[in-house]
Design an enzyme around this catalytic site. Structure first.
Site, PDB file in Angstrom:
ATOM      1  N   ARG A 150       5.857   1.428  -4.025  1.00  0.00           N
ATOM      2  CA  ARG A 150       5.786   0.710  -5.384  1.00  0.00           C
ATOM      3  C   ARG A 150       6.224   1.761  -6.328  1.00  0.00           C
ATOM      4  O   ARG A 150       6.546   1.322  -6.972  1.00  0.00           O
ATOM      5  CB  ARG A 150       4.323   0.924  -5.337  1.00  0.00           C
TER       6      ARG A 150
ATOM      7  N   ILE B 248       0.654  -1.722  -0.199  1.00  0.00           N
ATOM      8  CA  ILE B 248       0.088   0.075   0.003  1.00  0.00           C
ATOM      9  C   ILE B 248       0.689   1.134   0.145  1.00  0.00           C
ATOM     10  O   ILE B 248       0.600   1.951  -0.108  1.00  0.00           O
ATOM     11  CB  ILE B 248      -0.929  -0.333   1.470  1.00  0.00           C
ATOM     12  N   SER B 249       2.216   1.066   0.418  1.00  0.00           N
ATOM     13  CA  SER B 249       3.203   2.254   0.119  1.00  0.00           C
ATOM     14  C   SER B 249       3.458   3.062  -0.815  1.00  0.00           C
ATOM     15  O   SER B 249       4.144   1.895  -1.971  1.00  0.00           O
ATOM     16  CB  SER B 249       5.040   1.931   1.249  1.00  0.00           C
ATOM     17  N   PRO B 250       2.910   3.852  -1.433  1.00  0.00           N
ATOM     18  CA  PRO B 250       3.775   4.547  -2.281  1.00  0.00           C
ATOM     19  C   PRO B 250       4.896   4.442  -3.053  1.00  0.00           C
ATOM     20  O   PRO B 250       5.497   4.579  -3.871  1.00  0.00           O
ATOM     21  CB  PRO B 250       2.819   5.670  -2.901  1.00  0.00           C
TER      22      PRO B 250
END
Length: 223
Positions: free
Chosen positions: A16, A11-13
């Site tokens: 990603r 979920i961490s930008p």
């Protein structure tokens, strides 16, 4: 043989952004999930790797790096066959660096984190309306950056696109944006989504993020 390990959560930008870069470089790596809610990032073993206890953290042959911007620049500088993702030309690189700093200091800090931290970790239910306005201003900036060019730092894909797309698509989870108003941003997002590795590296994490915010039932303060 390259031996890379990426520590983080989908979920961490920033995580990603690193995954997008690794995929673009076709680099194999192990992915180790870090249970932030369970505070695994402050356990002694992880603190030895990264005393700031943040994700992403990258291990390369026994060396540890953190901060997504430093990681993705390092990966391209060390492993890419060309400099297209992070140009060596000083002016072109300066534009890429500016966009990376914009993502870090404005898009992530003033936009995403200013909402996600109080909502997800402090159980805040009403977010000041100024936070929503800050996100709209971010879209205004990105729309301007994309004038007369296909990508965020020019007419070629760079690590700045990977950094920005991961956070911008996360902002979309928080605020309903009139994408008709932001034609260039919408076209840019569509262009990035056409990358063969986009869904695995970024889309999957976005899908995990959506229900997390939905179940909080947070709202923005009205006028």
């Amino acid at each position: 043989m390259v031996k890379l390990t990426l520590y983080g959560i989908e979920i961490s930008p920033p995580v990603r952004a690193v995954k997008l870069t690794l995929a673009a470089l076709n680099l194999p790596y192990d992915f180790v999930k870090v249970d932030l809610m369970g505070r695994a990032h402050i356990l002694p073993d992880f603190l030895k790797k990264n005393p700031q206890h943040t994700v992403p953290t990258l291990e390369d042959d026994g060396h540890y790096l953190w901060d997504s911007h430093a990681i993705i620049a390092y990966l391209v500088s060390k492993y890419a066959d060309s400099d297209s993702l992070y140009p060596k030309d000083l002016l072109q690189r300066a534009v890429v660096d500016q966009r990376l700093h914009f993502e870090s200091g404005v898009v992530f800090a003033d936009g995403l984190r200013s909402i996600s931290k109080p909502v997800l970790f402090l159980n805040q239910k009403v977010v000041p309306k100024e936070r929503k306005q800050a996100i709209i201003e971010i879209y205004d900036f990105v729309e301007t950056f994309l004038k007369d060019q296909d990508y965020i730092a020019g007419n070629q894909l760079t690590i700045a696109d990977f950094s920005l797309i991961s956070t911008i698509t996360s902002l979309d989870v928080l605020v309903t944006i009139d994408h008709a108003k932001y034609a260039r941003v919408s076209a840019w997002i569509k262009r990035l989504k056409e990358l063969p590795y986009y869904e695995e590296a970024n889309g999957k994490g976005i899908k995990e993020l959506i229900p997390m915010f939905k179940k909080t039932n947070f709202t923005f303060a009205s006028d």
